[in-house]
Design a protein around this motif. Sequence first.
Motif, PDB file in Angstrom:
ATOM      1  N   UNK A 299       3.854   1.494   7.233  1.00  0.00           N
ATOM      2  CA  UNK A 299       4.578   2.833   6.689  1.00  0.00           C
ATOM      3  C   UNK A 299       3.920   4.430   7.035  1.00  0.00           C
ATOM      4  N   UNK A 300       2.712   3.528   8.136  1.00  0.00           N
ATOM      5  CA  UNK A 300       1.841   4.517   9.257  1.00  0.00           C
ATOM      6  C   UNK A 300       2.462   4.504  10.310  1.00  0.00           C
ATOM      7  N   UNK A 301       3.155   4.055  10.958  1.00  0.00           N
ATOM      8  CA  UNK A 301       4.287   4.159  11.968  1.00  0.00           C
ATOM      9  C   UNK A 301       4.811   4.780  11.839  1.00  0.00           C
ATOM     10  N   UNK A 302       5.654   3.825  10.756  1.00  0.00           N
ATOM     11  CA  UNK A 302       7.383   4.542  10.457  1.00  0.00           C
ATOM     12  C   UNK A 302       7.522   5.930  10.292  1.00  0.00           C
ATOM     13  N   UNK A 303       6.226   6.357   8.609  1.00  0.00           N
ATOM     14  CA  UNK A 303       6.818   7.228   7.461  1.00  0.00           C
ATOM     15  C   UNK A 303       5.152   8.753   7.884  1.00  0.00           C
ATOM     16  N   UNK A 304       4.076   7.630   8.403  1.00  0.00           N
ATOM     17  CA  UNK A 304       3.006   8.525   7.755  1.00  0.00           C
ATOM     18  C   UNK A 304       2.849   9.031   6.805  1.00  0.00           C
ATOM     19  N   UNK A 305       3.196   8.353   5.925  1.00  0.00           N
ATOM     20  CA  UNK A 305       2.841   8.709   4.179  1.00  0.00           C
ATOM     21  C   UNK A 305       3.532   7.492   3.523  1.00  0.00           C
ATOM     22  N   UNK A 306       2.825   7.405   2.468  1.00  0.00           N
ATOM     23  CA  UNK A 306       3.029   5.837   1.722  1.00  0.00           C
ATOM     24  C   UNK A 306       2.407   6.344   0.267  1.00  0.00           C
ATOM     25  N   UNK A 307       2.872   5.805  -0.705  1.00  0.00           N
ATOM     26  CA  UNK A 307       2.461   5.469  -2.094  1.00  0.00           C
ATOM     27  C   UNK A 307       1.508   4.353  -2.127  1.00  0.00           C
ATOM     28  N   UNK A 308       0.306   4.962  -2.925  1.00  0.00           N
ATOM     29  CA  UNK A 308      -0.437   3.340  -3.420  1.00  0.00           C
ATOM     30  C   UNK A 308      -0.071   3.461  -5.334  1.00  0.00           C
ATOM     31  N   UNK A 309      -0.115   1.870  -5.194  1.00  0.00           N
ATOM     32  CA  UNK A 309      -0.492   1.578  -6.721  1.00  0.00           C
ATOM     33  C   UNK A 309      -1.972   0.910  -6.720  1.00  0.00           C
ATOM     34  N   UNK A 310      -2.612  -0.064  -8.510  1.00  0.00           N
ATOM     35  CA  UNK A 310      -3.252  -0.247  -7.789  1.00  0.00           C
ATOM     36  C   UNK A 310      -4.681   0.006  -6.519  1.00  0.00           C
TER      37      UNK A 310
ATOM     38  N   UNK B  92       8.619  11.246  -4.480  1.00  0.00           N
ATOM     39  CA  UNK B  92       9.043  11.144  -6.216  1.00  0.00           C
ATOM     40  C   UNK B  92       7.486  11.123  -7.451  1.00  0.00           C
ATOM     41  N   UNK B  93       7.200  11.606  -7.857  1.00  0.00           N
ATOM     42  CA  UNK B  93       6.343  11.071  -8.811  1.00  0.00           C
ATOM     43  C   UNK B  93       6.394  10.364  -9.525  1.00  0.00           C
ATOM     44  N   UNK B  94       5.247   9.054  -9.282  1.00  0.00           N
ATOM     45  CA  UNK B  94       5.006   8.203  -9.757  1.00  0.00           C
ATOM     46  C   UNK B  94       4.140   7.904 -10.608  1.00  0.00           C
ATOM     47  N   UNK B  95       4.505   7.356 -11.853  1.00  0.00           N
ATOM     48  CA  UNK B  95       2.812   7.829 -12.357  1.00  0.00           C
ATOM     49  C   UNK B  95       1.573   7.101 -12.184  1.00  0.00           C
ATOM     50  N   UNK B  96       0.293   7.619 -12.093  1.00  0.00           N
ATOM     51  CA  UNK B  96      -1.007   6.824 -11.611  1.00  0.00           C
ATOM     52  C   UNK B  96      -1.174   6.699 -10.250  1.00  0.00           C
ATOM     53  N   UNK B  97       0.159   7.154  -9.011  1.00  0.00           N
ATOM     54  CA  UNK B  97      -0.216   6.317  -8.120  1.00  0.00           C
ATOM     55  C   UNK B  97      -0.341   7.394  -7.239  1.00  0.00           C
ATOM     56  N   UNK B  98      -1.013   7.639  -5.936  1.00  0.00           N
ATOM     57  CA  UNK B  98      -1.705   8.537  -5.036  1.00  0.00           C
ATOM     58  C   UNK B  98      -0.795   8.254  -4.068  1.00  0.00           C
ATOM     59  N   UNK B  99      -0.704   9.453  -3.282  1.00  0.00           N
ATOM     60  CA  UNK B  99       0.187   9.821  -2.157  1.00  0.00           C
ATOM     61  C   UNK B  99      -0.656   9.600  -0.576  1.00  0.00           C
TER      62      UNK B  99
END
Length: 363
Positions: free
Chosen positions: A71-82, A259-266
């Motif tokens: 994700x870091x190489x192809x987007x530079x951004x991702x969302x994380x859960x857990x 998109x906002x995802x409940x409880x996730x962090x960008x």
Amino acid sequence: MAVKLSEAFKSQPVYLHDDHINFDSVQEVPDSHAWQQIVDYPSDDQDLYDAESVPIIDLMDPNACNLVGNACQTWGVFQVTNHGIPIHLLEDLESEGRRLFQLPAQQKVKAARPPNGMSGYGQARISCFFPKLMWSEGFTIVGSPIEQARQLWPQGYKTFCDVIEEYEKEMKKLSSRLMWIMLGSLGITENDMSWAGPNSKSEGPCAALQLNSYPPCPDPKIAMGLAAHTDTTLLTILYQTSTSGLQVLRDGGRWVTVPPKSGALVINVGDLLQILSNGRFPSVFHRAVVHQTHQRLSFVYFFGPPSNIQISPLSKLIDQKHPPLYRSVTWNEYLRIKYKHFNEALSVVRLCEPQHESIDMND
Ligand SMILES: O=C(O)CCC(=O)C(=O)O
Ligand SMILES: [Fe+2]
């Protein structure tokens, strides 16, 4: 850290503008805030059109490290859960944020950020680079929020401070965990970066917390919540409320909504991680658009190295085929460069000719 980094801000003071409007009462977008038509303004059924979407990664996934690296190489951004941040803390943060921005304008300006200071209420720091103002207000916190919180609520400041301090503590742990996952995916270990390792004698990482509010806007397609930029950090952790607004720029020049995802962090890759990774992880251009009927809030944790540590491409990532792309800079120095050259800052510290780095962000 506050003392050292604040030096960088003195070079580019930001004043609470005369045109600062009271968003509560505004009926139409004044000229001071009217941009050209925003390209790729999200439609209500955006998800149907987005052929690709920002990766969502479960940090408990045994393959998380590879997924993060990709994700870091192809987007530079991702969302994380857990991610381990308790939901109740995110909810408390959100309600304290609402409590702050709901205060009357004359109360909020009592905690105004001084023109060359770091903490307090004010407009986006990057406002000075644009001819038009942004449809947002912010509150920046470095370290303890107590001084500014007392101005806002002479009596009721304690809950706010408790929540912010707890959140800062959790963010610090998560940022460092994420940094090692990101760098780990490139084969970097704690021994390769002495300032960040367990035996480091340096002052420890620096950070700031930014609370942003994007009030409802009568004509959101000509207003800009926060203009396109990359973050001047190693990495950024962003929590957004349920109204969408954050967009990231893809290679073809298209803006994609996160998109906002409940409880996730960008999680955003910042400029300093682009330097450390010798360009393997590009920092992500992002912006925030606004909504006609909904207020949107975001809570943004900017994570960086100790302010006076030299950041340069890691030697493990350099060989004959991969010469160092950037010269060494401290965060402090890089901030000064950023506040002078803004979106060209990475090119300024680049050693070899940039290939695709110069993009016109003003549309
Ligand atoms: O509110 C958002 O989604 C973006 C905020 C942001 O990029 C920032 O504060 O640097
Ligand atoms: Fe940002």
